[in-house]
Design a protein around this motif. Structure first.
Motif, PDB file in Angstrom:
ATOM      1  N   ARG A   1       9.345  -0.938  -5.442  1.00  0.00           N
ATOM      2  CA  ARG A   1       7.855  -1.105  -6.262  1.00  0.00           C
ATOM      3  C   ARG A   1       6.940  -0.237  -5.449  1.00  0.00           C
ATOM      4  O   ARG A   1       6.942  -0.075  -4.317  1.00  0.00           O
ATOM      5  N   TYR A   2       5.972   0.161  -6.395  1.00  0.00           N
ATOM      6  CA  TYR A   2       4.751   0.709  -5.875  1.00  0.00           C
ATOM      7  C   TYR A   2       3.692  -0.142  -5.516  1.00  0.00           C
ATOM      8  O   TYR A   2       3.511  -1.263  -6.423  1.00  0.00           O
ATOM      9  N   LEU A   3       3.084  -0.363  -4.481  1.00  0.00           N
ATOM     10  CA  LEU A   3       2.118  -1.324  -4.154  1.00  0.00           C
ATOM     11  C   LEU A   3       0.616  -0.853  -4.392  1.00  0.00           C
ATOM     12  O   LEU A   3       0.122   0.124  -3.788  1.00  0.00           O
ATOM     13  N   PHE A   4      -0.189  -1.512  -5.012  1.00  0.00           N
ATOM     14  CA  PHE A   4      -1.544  -1.365  -5.180  1.00  0.00           C
ATOM     15  C   PHE A   4      -2.560  -2.176  -4.191  1.00  0.00           C
ATOM     16  O   PHE A   4      -2.308  -3.076  -3.882  1.00  0.00           O
ATOM     17  N   ARG A   5      -2.797  -1.140  -3.283  1.00  0.00           N
ATOM     18  CA  ARG A   5      -3.647  -1.785  -2.029  1.00  0.00           C
ATOM     19  C   ARG A   5      -5.184  -1.495  -2.292  1.00  0.00           C
ATOM     20  O   ARG A   5      -5.656  -0.576  -2.948  1.00  0.00           O
TER      21      ARG A   5
END
Length: 90
Positions: free
Chosen positions: A86-90
């Motif tokens: 998964r790509y993490l939105f930070r």
């Protein structure tokens, strides 16, 4: 639910539950009668381990997803699982 694993800030255990509803034609299932429609209703579980990378915004996880059907083709399905990136939105 997420809990730290292995005394690190990158690894986490997770578990949870939910439900499912499914519809399909008997021609699409090996165990089903042909020309008959099926509806199933059941509960799902999930147990897994995930790793969050510090350097890049990615997460990888491996999990086990057992399920039980209460309506329709009832029974326990223990062979579900998954690998996620998964790509993490930070």
């Amino acid at each position: 639910m997420h809990y730290p694993a292995f005394d690190t800030k990158e690894f986490y255990w997770y578990w949870g539950g939910g439900g499912h509803v499914g519809f399909w034609n008997g021609n699409d299932a090996v165990w089903a009668d042909d020309n008959k429609s099926y509806t199933i209703i059941g509960a799902d579980g999930i147990l897994g381990l995930e790793y969050n990378f510090d350097e890049i915004p990615l997460n990888i996880s491996l999990d086990w997803q057992p399920a039980i059907n209460f309506v329709g083709h009832s029974g326990f399905w223990f062979d579900g699982g998954g690998l996620s990136i998964r790509y993490l939105f930070r």
